[in-house]
Design an enzyme around this catalytic site. Structure first.
Site, PDB file in Angstrom:
ATOM      1  N   CYS A  54     -17.071 -47.495 -68.643  1.00  0.00           N
ATOM      2  CA  CYS A  54     -17.610 -46.575 -67.636  1.00  0.00           C
ATOM      3  C   CYS A  54     -16.653 -45.412 -67.374  1.00  0.00           C
ATOM      4  CB  CYS A  54     -17.859 -47.325 -66.329  1.00  0.00           C
ATOM      5  SG  CYS A  54     -16.366 -48.122 -65.698  1.00  0.00           S
ATOM      6  N   CYS A 123     -17.686 -54.436 -63.701  1.00  0.00           N
ATOM      7  CA  CYS A 123     -16.454 -54.194 -62.921  1.00  0.00           C
ATOM      8  C   CYS A 123     -15.645 -55.489 -62.808  1.00  0.00           C
ATOM      9  CB  CYS A 123     -16.785 -53.698 -61.517  1.00  0.00           C
ATOM     10  SG  CYS A 123     -17.869 -52.269 -61.459  1.00  0.00           S
TER      11      CYS A 123
HETATM   12 FE1  FES Z   1     -16.573 -48.538 -63.626  1.00  0.00          FE
HETATM   13 FE2  FES Z   1     -17.097 -50.051 -61.538  1.00  0.00          FE
HETATM   14  S1  FES Z   1     -18.390 -48.588 -62.482  1.00  0.00           S
HETATM   15  S2  FES Z   1     -15.374 -50.117 -62.819  1.00  0.00           S
END
Ligand code: FES
Length: 146
Positions: A54, A123
């Protein structure tokens, strides 16, 4: 006018809190509001740093005493979900031996939370992988000392 604005802001905040509590569960909600174990550690014995797909980066700091983690902390530049997961990962690391640290997984963090947004479950895996990265750093430093 001021009172109306205050009412509006308070209602909006209550709504956000309620939605977050529903999405994260009670424990996740509390960590989201007041993340424990957050911050860098200057004198850490081990440091892990990982960037997830992400694009967010997680860091884990560990300090050992008598073969166990005495202090643990995390930092993230990511979302609220990564803060919740980093906080739990740091807490789970406390008092663990290096071998026991390998038990900290994304599944483990998610099972403790109970509920967590599907789209943010990565995450938890970023947080657990960063713990493993810190463990790796510790083991390398131990090997150099021998
Ligand atoms: Fe990247 Fe939470 S969206 S660590």
């Amino acid at each position: 006018m001021g009172d109306k604005l205050d009412d509006f802001v308070n209602k909006l905040q209550d709504q956000i809190f309620e939605e977050t509590r529903t999405a994260y569960g009670e424990l996740g909600f509390r960590r989201w509001r007041e993340p424990k174990y957050q911050g860098a550690m200057d004198d850490a014995d081990a440091h892990g740093r990982m960037t997830g797909t992400c694009g967010d980066t997680m860091q884990i700091f560990l300090k050992f005493e008598k073969g166990r983690v005495k202090e643990a902390s995390f930092l993230t530049d990511g979302c609220g979900s990564s803060t919740v997961c980093g906080s739990l990962a740091a807490e789970l690391a406390l008092n663990k031996t290096p071998e026991e640290l390998t038990d900290i997984t994304g599944e483990h963090i998610l099972s403790i939370l109970g509920v967590f947004p599907e789209e943010d479950q990565h995450c938890a895996f970023l947080a657990s992988s960063t713990v493993q990265e810190a463990l790796d750093d510790y083991m390398k430093k131990q090997a150099v000392r021998k």
